[in-house]
Design an enzyme around this catalytic site. Structure first.
Site, PDB file in Angstrom:
ATOM      1  N   ASP A  40       0.868  -1.183   0.000  1.00  0.00           N
ATOM      2  CA  ASP A  40       0.000   0.000   0.000  1.00  0.00           C
ATOM      3  C   ASP A  40       0.908   1.237   0.000  1.00  0.00           C
ATOM      4  O   ASP A  40       2.111   1.139   0.258  1.00  0.00           O
ATOM      5  CB  ASP A  40      -0.886  -0.048   1.250  1.00  0.00           C
ATOM      6  CG  ASP A  40      -1.789   1.172   1.370  1.00  0.00           C
ATOM      7  OD1 ASP A  40      -2.344   1.597   0.340  1.00  0.00           O
ATOM      8  OD2 ASP A  40      -1.922   1.691   2.486  1.00  0.00           O
ATOM      9  N   LYS A  41       0.334   2.403  -0.285  1.00  0.00           N
ATOM     10  CA  LYS A  41       1.141   3.625  -0.296  1.00  0.00           C
ATOM     11  C   LYS A  41       0.950   4.435   0.986  1.00  0.00           C
ATOM     12  O   LYS A  41       1.861   4.585   1.782  1.00  0.00           O
ATOM     13  CB  LYS A  41       0.799   4.492  -1.521  1.00  0.00           C
ATOM     14  CG  LYS A  41       1.683   5.744  -1.632  1.00  0.00           C
ATOM     15  CD  LYS A  41       1.296   6.599  -2.819  1.00  0.00           C
ATOM     16  CE  LYS A  41       0.078   7.447  -2.515  1.00  0.00           C
ATOM     17  NZ  LYS A  41       0.343   8.534  -1.547  1.00  0.00           N
ATOM     18  N   THR A  42      -0.253   4.934   1.187  1.00  0.00           N
ATOM     19  CA  THR A  42      -0.509   5.827   2.316  1.00  0.00           C
ATOM     20  C   THR A  42      -0.417   5.071   3.636  1.00  0.00           C
ATOM     21  O   THR A  42      -1.135   4.102   3.858  1.00  0.00           O
ATOM     22  CB  THR A  42      -1.905   6.468   2.178  1.00  0.00           C
ATOM     23  OG1 THR A  42      -1.994   7.094   0.903  1.00  0.00           O
ATOM     24  CG2 THR A  42      -2.138   7.480   3.283  1.00  0.00           C
ATOM     25  N   GLU A  69     -14.999  37.834  22.379  1.00  0.00           N
ATOM     26  CA  GLU A  69     -14.365  36.666  21.776  1.00  0.00           C
ATOM     27  C   GLU A  69     -15.333  35.484  21.759  1.00  0.00           C
ATOM     28  O   GLU A  69     -15.420  34.752  20.765  1.00  0.00           O
ATOM     29  CB  GLU A  69     -13.098  36.284  22.557  1.00  0.00           C
ATOM     30  CG  GLU A  69     -11.971  37.298  22.408  1.00  0.00           C
ATOM     31  CD  GLU A  69     -10.733  36.896  23.164  1.00  0.00           C
ATOM     32  OE1 GLU A  69      -9.692  37.547  22.985  1.00  0.00           O
ATOM     33  OE2 GLU A  69     -10.798  35.914  23.948  1.00  0.00           O
ATOM     34  N   GLY A 125      -5.178   3.650  -3.650  1.00  0.00           N
ATOM     35  CA  GLY A 125      -6.413   4.277  -4.110  1.00  0.00           C
ATOM     36  C   GLY A 125      -6.205   5.707  -4.569  1.00  0.00           C
ATOM     37  O   GLY A 125      -7.134   6.352  -5.059  1.00  0.00           O
ATOM     38  N   ASP A 126      -4.975   6.216  -4.443  1.00  0.00           N
ATOM     39  CA  ASP A 126      -4.684   7.599  -4.825  1.00  0.00           C
ATOM     40  C   ASP A 126      -4.701   7.767  -6.342  1.00  0.00           C
ATOM     41  O   ASP A 126      -4.613   6.799  -7.104  1.00  0.00           O
ATOM     42  CB  ASP A 126      -3.318   8.024  -4.281  1.00  0.00           C
ATOM     43  CG  ASP A 126      -3.415   8.472  -2.835  1.00  0.00           C
ATOM     44  OD1 ASP A 126      -4.540   8.503  -2.311  1.00  0.00           O
ATOM     45  OD2 ASP A 126      -2.377   8.778  -2.237  1.00  0.00           O
ATOM     46  N   LYS A 139      -7.290  -4.939  -5.064  1.00  0.00           N
ATOM     47  CA  LYS A 139      -5.956  -5.257  -4.546  1.00  0.00           C
ATOM     48  C   LYS A 139      -5.810  -6.768  -4.360  1.00  0.00           C
ATOM     49  O   LYS A 139      -4.786  -7.361  -4.724  1.00  0.00           O
ATOM     50  CB  LYS A 139      -5.718  -4.543  -3.207  1.00  0.00           C
ATOM     51  CG  LYS A 139      -5.628  -3.032  -3.311  1.00  0.00           C
ATOM     52  CD  LYS A 139      -5.308  -2.420  -1.952  1.00  0.00           C
ATOM     53  CE  LYS A 139      -5.142  -0.910  -2.033  1.00  0.00           C
ATOM     54  NZ  LYS A 139      -4.750  -0.313  -0.742  1.00  0.00           N
ATOM     55  N   ASP A 186      -1.365  -1.075   5.982  1.00  0.00           N
ATOM     56  CA  ASP A 186      -1.618  -0.616   7.353  1.00  0.00           C
ATOM     57  C   ASP A 186      -3.086  -0.368   7.652  1.00  0.00           C
ATOM     58  O   ASP A 186      -3.437  -0.102   8.796  1.00  0.00           O
ATOM     59  CB  ASP A 186      -0.848   0.688   7.612  1.00  0.00           C
ATOM     60  CG  ASP A 186      -1.434   1.861   6.836  1.00  0.00           C
ATOM     61  OD1 ASP A 186      -1.561   2.959   7.418  1.00  0.00           O
ATOM     62  OD2 ASP A 186      -1.787   1.677   5.649  1.00  0.00           O
TER      63      ASP A 186
END
Length: 1084
Positions: free
Chosen positions: A414-416, A489, A642-643, A748, A769
């Protein structure tokens, strides 16, 4: 015919659920509905006991024995043992029964202890106290006694005892906060919502008056899916129906946080809870080494049957002469003469099978199990694989695949969160075509809003008492409020509360976006949406589309993650229509997900584009170095993400998956729109094949999810298009790296399965992950989870879990390499030493008239594999290091030496087998010819057959042990202790076994045999001579091969030895020079 549905129906009927339906009806408080409502149909549900144990006190022995004897080797030895009991066999039943009893007992004790720990953990959970609301009162009971429909009171920091539907909370808005760390590892607080019509029930007495029922789906393991509805009965004839979803379901094992208390109703209990359904055992994975072991076992079984058959035939050929069949000293009885020859032949065949059965190494399976179990601790103890930031070590969820780590050919990552840190840093945003960068000079509008956001002292407080006045109390409930040193405020911050949240259209991986519907104080309705550019741009009708799109593409090329934001203003009629669509979908019990997706698709359209954001997700430390090392080791690395393509490609360049010299091949939707898929695939195939003979052209392939679907599901209309899968695989095989972008989780897994089932059947590894990587991890031969920020689902479902991607390098190149080398030697050595052990017995039958006379004593037959030769190979398989681990990390190409199961191929197996046969011939005939020498004994005393067998056995034990010593490269004091200690144990045992009168033996054929043998000088000479002759061919073969055809590993071993020798010589020379100088200085 599909038998699965029939099996399912039979199972349900046997469980007493003849009236099984796809939904269940639960009556809150287990109260009958009021008159006029639907008929009350009580249903049976399991109690709330969690049972993770396998056995009970009563079924442990039969169930464990049944499971153990399902293994072919154990069952085979059981049959041999029974044959020894039934017929007259040459060896005692103890010789087969004792090793089998040892194996079964050790395994049973191990499994029994593990199951006792499970029982202990189950009892701790099942006896945990819970608070139940009954008849307006709170009573305390054990967790295991909860039933479906019971209303429970849960207090802050308590764990949910079962799956619950949230009815009300101590918070005014009906929400509660929950952590699900024990389920998926996510420590963030998640918000859950009470049913709107029951959130006003805040006391036990209120719930005593509640009349309601819940209709929901039957239990299923998906943690994030729940479909149901609640029917609330009031004075009106028709009940009020409200939808229930995953936002109302509290899962067993989760913990209540930041909420004083809640009331909830039990919906799934015991083994029907989602947690219990998720912890079912995964499908068993088998390593390539295990498959080789089974193949070798079949070969040796054939050899065993052949030996028994040959000896049976030769026995009856030998006995064709009446003088040999019935000598004067051994006349047959009448019963023996009357037995049919076929019965006698079959009995003799079984007797020979028993005599030679030790060629099948039953103890090998126990040794392999111990090696895998104990060896897995070296991964968990490795300090280099400890991450201080997370405080986590590598975990081993299954030790059955340790050696498979040394055989990986494809790595799917996976990437992310796997290659990257999953730690987003805001880079810029593009609003209405204008780019805003945090560190750049801001215009007046941005500075104005930034000042308002940052320049204040507002804090959020819960209930507080000031001068005796309680603040933060609304309708007797605690609520949060703002405090500040300045009231203006507070007014500015509360000004953003003018929007009321009405609906949430939750994010999913298919839509890749999420939306909210809000109402302003002026009564206007807005739908705000954010998501991936591919899911937002097609639904936009106005805004600065071209400017934002250009910026998004620019940021993607830079490797930034982009997110688009849009909105839509709704009229009152449109809002009402939207509510109707959503409510209809939410109330559906069947196909709710599909109906919700259709409703979302109708609602999320006609957007006005607001802008886009860009965040950076940096590469993990040493991720690029790890990928580079894996590629040098001969592995092909694929990134599945999924990017979008541009973002993923930039990450691949940064991580050195793609290099600047890499020629990128694209198989994407953009290209298939210009050409047909058929033409694109064949063009790419020609490009790759054309340059195969060129000077190492480096190819990289990029494919997206939509094109992959087309490749995996080609059109059936035109059969001339051919098989796209084969062409795709051919292209991929010739690419050094592949990037698959815009991938759904299922795709995948499909990619991994496609490569697994390719003609080469390569060993695959998947690493990720997140929960979306679980299907890929389960599909691969080896699944590795990373303990990242997307929860622990990947780590829980994996075979191994590591803190960071960089730890994969050592896990494969060092641990995987060592495990494969060790277990390969273990398997080959076991078969070798058993051939050397039993082949002399086969030869002996030619010299004893095929009378099934054993060559070895019963004690030697029993203890050979259990005691005399077991510990040295076990220790070797745990600590052997043929090359220093630092060299393995520095030179990844060494991994190629063990690729494709190279050490367990048939030629090597045949070599070990012939080596065992050669040694056996040397043992037997060497001893035989020495026995024929009249000068063998100094006092003229004749030695018998047991002395002959003992001599052969002594040479055997010393030879196979020294053979292992010659193969050992990594010597420690433990090796010396075990190897020489095993030989010493054999000598001491033989002296005791033959030197003492044992009272429990009826006859003692070995009495004084070993001592008498050692008292002869020629016996000592023959033992030494036969050992040397036996070991000589293997030593010569190694020397010649290392000199003429050395492998990379052998070259490095020689280099290590030379370096060590040179360093030792230098240190010695320096020491001598120093001593000489000192002597010279002290000379008067």
């Amino acid at each position: 015919m599909d038998f699965s549905s029939i099996r399912k129906l039979i199972t349900r009927w046997c469980a007493g659920e003849e009236n099984w339906v796809d939904t269940r009806t639960v009556y809150i408080g287990n109260k009958e509905p009021p008159p006029g409502a639907e008929a009350y149909i009580p249903q049976r549900y399991p109690d709330n006991r969690i049972i993770s144990s396998k056995y009970t006190f009563w079924n442990f022995v039969p169930k464990n024995l049944f499971e153990q004897f399902r293994r072919i080797a154990n069952f085979y030895f059981l049959i041999i043992f029974l044959v020894q009991l039934i017929i007259d066999t040459p060896t005692s039943p103890i010789t087969s029964g004792l090793p089998l009893f040892f194996v079964i007992t050790v395994t049973a004790i191990k499994q029994g202890y593990e199951d006792w720990l499970r029982h202990k953990a189950d009892n701790a959970i099942n006896q945990c106290p819970v608070h139940e609301v009954q008849h307006g009162k709170v009573i305390r009971k054990q967790s295991r006694k909860l039933r479906v429909g019971d209303v429970v009171l849960i207090k802050e920091d308590e764990t949910f005892p079962c799956d619950l539907i949230l009815l009300s909370t101590s918070r005014e808005d009906g929400t509660c906060f929950v952590t699900t760390a024990s389920l998926d590892g996510e420590s963030s607080h998640k918000t859950y919502y009470a049913v709107q019509d029951t959130k006003a029930f805040i006391t036990e007495e209120d719930f005593d008056t509640l009349q309601a029922s819940i209709e929901c789906e039957q239990p299923q393991p998906d943690l994030y899916k729940f479909v149901g509805r609640i029917n609330i009965y009031s004075d009106r004839n028709e009940p009020i129906a409200r939808p229930l979803g995953s936002e109302n379901l509290l899962l067993r094992g989760a913990t209540l946080k930041n909420t004083q208390h809640i009331y909830a109703v039990a919906i799934y209990t015991g083994m029907e809870t989602k947690m219990a359904l998720n912890y079912q055992s995964k499908s068993q994975k088998r390593s390539a080494v295990e498959k080789s072991m089974n193949a070798y076992l079949i070969v040796y079984l054939c050899i065993l049957i052949s030996k028994a058959l040959i000896n049976t035939v030769l026995k009856y050929v030998w006995q064709a002469d009446p003088d040999k069949d019935e000598p004067f000293y051994n006349q047959k009885t009448d019963t023996e003469r009357q037995r049919h020859i076929l019965i006698r032949a079959f009995t003799d065949f079984l007797a020979f099978m028993v005599l030679f059965n030790y060629i099948i190494p039953v103890s090998m399976y126990v040794t392999v199990e111990m090696q895998k179990f104990l060896g897995s601790y070296f991964i968990m103890w490795d300090d280099e694989m400890f991450d201080e930031e997370l405080g986590e070590r590598a975990q081993v969820n299954t030790s059955d695949l340790n050696e498979e780590l040394g055989q990986v050919e494809y790595v799917f990552t996976d990437k992310t969160g796997t290659l990257t840190e999953n730690n987003m840093e805001f880079i810029e945003c593009c609003v209405d075509g204008y780019v805003y960068v945090p560190d750049a000079i801001c215009n007046g509008q941005e500075l104005f809003f930034r000042a308002l956001c940052l320049c204040h002292t507002v804090q959020v407080k819960e209930e507080e008492t000031v001068d005796g006045i309680k603040m933060g109390i609304h309708q007797n409930k605690a609520t949060s409020f703002y405090i500040s040193s300045s009231p203006d405020e507070v007014a500015l911050v509360e000004g953003m509360k003018r929007f009321e949240l009405l609906e949430v259209l939750t994010f999913d991986s298919v839509r890749r976006r999420m939306s909210v519907i809000v109402r302003s104080t002026t009564g206007e309705y807005y739908l705000f949406c954010k998501g991936a550019d591919s899911s937002i741009f097609p639904r936009v009708i106005s805004g600065k589309v071209e400017q934002v799109k250009a910026r998004v593409e620019h940021n993607a090329v830079e490797g930034l993650r982009t997110l688009c934001v849009a909105y839509r203003k709704l009229s009152v009629a449109q809002y009402e229509e939207t509510c109707h669509l959503l409510n209809s979908a939410k109330l559906a019990l069947q196909d709710r997900d599909r109906k919700l997706a259709e409703a979302y698709d109708l609602i999320e359209k006609d957007f006005v584009l607001l802008g886009a954001t860009a965040v950076e997700d940096r590469l993990q430390d040493k991720a690029a170095d790890t990928i580079e090392s894996l590629q040098k080791a001969g592995m092909k690395v694929w990134v599945l993400t999924g990017d979008k393509m541009e973002t993923a490609a930039a990450t691949c360049y940064a991580s050195k998956l793609f290099r600047r010299s890499t020629q990128i091949l694209e198989l994407t939707t953009k290209r298939t729109e210009e050409q047909s898929l058929h033409d694109v695939l064949f063009d790419l195939s020609k490009t790759v094949l054309r340059h195969l003979s060129a000077d190492c052209v480096d190819y990289g392939l990029i494919i997206d999810g939509a094109t992959l679907s087309a490749v995996l599901k080609p059109s059936q209309e035109d059969s001339s298009q051919g098989n796209y899968k084969e062409i795709f695989l051919e292209i991929c095989r010739n690419c050094s790296a592949v990037l698959c972008c815009r991938m759904a989780p299922l795709q995948k897994a499909q990619i991994v399965k496609l490569i697994k089932s390719s003609p080469e059947h390569p060993i695959t590894l998947a690493i990720g992950d997140g929960a979306n990587d679980v299907s890929m991890i389960l599909e691969a031969h080896v699944g590795i989870g990373i303990m990242g920020k997307e929860g622990r689902q990947a780590a829980r479902n994996s075979d191994y879990a590591i803190p960071k991607f960089k730890h994969l390098k050592k896990m494969l190149l060092v641990h995987g390499h060592y495990y494969y080398i060790r277990i390969s030697e273990l398997v080959q050595y076991f078969f070798y030493k058993n051939v050397a052990f039993i082949f002399p017995q086969f030869l002996y039958q030619f010299f004893c008239g095929f009378s099934q006379q054993p060559l070895y004593d019963t004690a030697y037959l029993t203890l050979y594999n259990i005691s005399f030769t077991s510990l040295p190979i076990l220790l070797f398989s745990l600590i052997e290091q043929h090359i220093n681990m630092d060299i393995l990390k520095k030179d990844p190409s060494l991994y190629r030496d063990i690729a494709k199961n190279s050490l367990l191929r048939w030629p090597i197996f045949i070599y070990w087998t012939f080596l065992g046969v050669f040694d056996a011939i040397v043992f037997f005939f060497g001893s035989y010819f020495l026995f024929n020498n009249s000068t063998f004994t100094s006092n003229g005393q004749m030695f018998g057959n047991w002395t002959f067998g003992t001599l052969v056995f002594t040479v055997l034990v010393f030879t196979v042990t020294l053979k292992l010593a010659l193969d050992t490269h990594y010597w420690t004091w433990i090796n010396h202790f075990v190897i020489w200690g095993s030989l010493l144990f054999f000598v001491i045992f033989s002296l005791l076994w033959g030197g003492i009168i044992w009272p429990f033996l009826n006859y003692q054929r070995m009495y004084y045999v070993f001592i008498q043998m050692l008292s002869s000088g020629p016996a000592w000479l023959s033992i030494i001579l036969l050992i040397v002759i036996s070991l000589l061919p293997d030593v010569v073969k190694k020397v010649v091969c290392r000199a003429l055809w050395p492998t990379t590993t052998e070259r490095i071993q020689v280099g290590e030895h030379t370096h060590t020798h040179t360093q030792t010589h230098t240190n010695t020379h320096t020491h001598i020079m120093h001593r000489s100088t000192c002597l010279h200085l002290h000379t008067p």
